[in-house]
Design an enzyme around this catalytic site. Sequence first.
Site, mmCIF file in Angstrom:
data_model
loop_
_atom_site.group_PDB
_atom_site.id
_atom_site.type_symbol
_atom_site.label_atom_id
_atom_site.label_comp_id
_atom_site.label_asym_id
_atom_site.label_seq_id
_atom_site.Cartn_x
_atom_site.Cartn_y
_atom_site.Cartn_z
ATOM 1 N N CYS A 125 0.849 -1.195 0.000
ATOM 2 C CA CYS A 125 0.000 0.000 0.000
ATOM 3 C C CYS A 125 0.888 1.249 0.000
ATOM 4 O O CYS A 125 1.782 1.359 -0.829
ATOM 5 C CB CYS A 125 -0.976 -0.057 1.177
ATOM 6 N N ASP A 183 -7.916 -3.562 -7.877
ATOM 7 C CA ASP A 183 -7.572 -2.578 -6.846
ATOM 8 C C ASP A 183 -8.151 -1.220 -7.231
ATOM 9 O O ASP A 183 -7.714 -0.623 -8.213
ATOM 10 C CB ASP A 183 -6.050 -2.502 -6.718
ATOM 11 N N HIS A 214 -7.106 -4.752 -3.561
ATOM 12 C CA HIS A 214 -6.133 -4.067 -2.722
ATOM 13 C C HIS A 214 -5.969 -4.840 -1.414
ATOM 14 O O HIS A 214 -6.914 -5.425 -0.894
ATOM 15 C CB HIS A 214 -6.609 -2.644 -2.430
#
Length: 245
Positions: A125, A183, A214
Amino acid sequence: MITKTEVHDIATPTGVMRTTLYRPDSKGQFATIIFYSEIFQQTAPIARSAAILAGHGFVVLVPEVFHELNPIGTVLAYDEAGKDKGNADKWAKPLEQHDSDTQALVDFARSQSFCSDKVGAMGVCIGGHLAYRAALTPDISGAFCLYPTDIHSNTLPCQAGNDSLTRSGDIKGELVMVFGKQDPHVSKEGRKLIYQKLEQVNANFTWLEVNAQHAFMRDEGERYDAALALQMYLQSVAFFQRVLN
């Protein structure tokens, strides 16, 4: 390998940065991986990821990425309040402060008797972005970036012209870029922008897009994909064994 864990408070230009260190419980020198967390800092899934990497023969450093903005030891919950606080921290801390954190981590690693002089970076991330960002320094031999956010959009604060995408040409080490096709944080257009930039600057990189959402590496929550996570651990270990030797 059996591992052990230590906690170090590392001085940086912007304050003390608590860093958890995972390393093999055996004699010798090992290459270092700086492992950058999500916005939530060192949660249980991040700690488990670090331990997995350390068990393959690496020293793994997990810094508190927003140490300037929280009390030492802060871990945010995987809930709306934690997400809101983590995102607020993300938008408040300039990339230049992340750069000085990275240099402090490199200097710390190279001062330890059990560390070799080889250092790599990995993250998920925003941590994937920070691993990419870390690779701007020649001290980082390779970076494994999992679903890195905000590279394509230039939404993290920084000085003009100092965003990570613009500076991609400064990366001399090898990159692995991994994105989930489902994502929502990095669109197809955003992925294409990063790929084209890396091609333009003739970067040494591997590009991988997988059918995942994600945070598919996080072993808590409904988006976790255990099979893909295992593949990524194996690929990252093989990558670092090659570039950090």
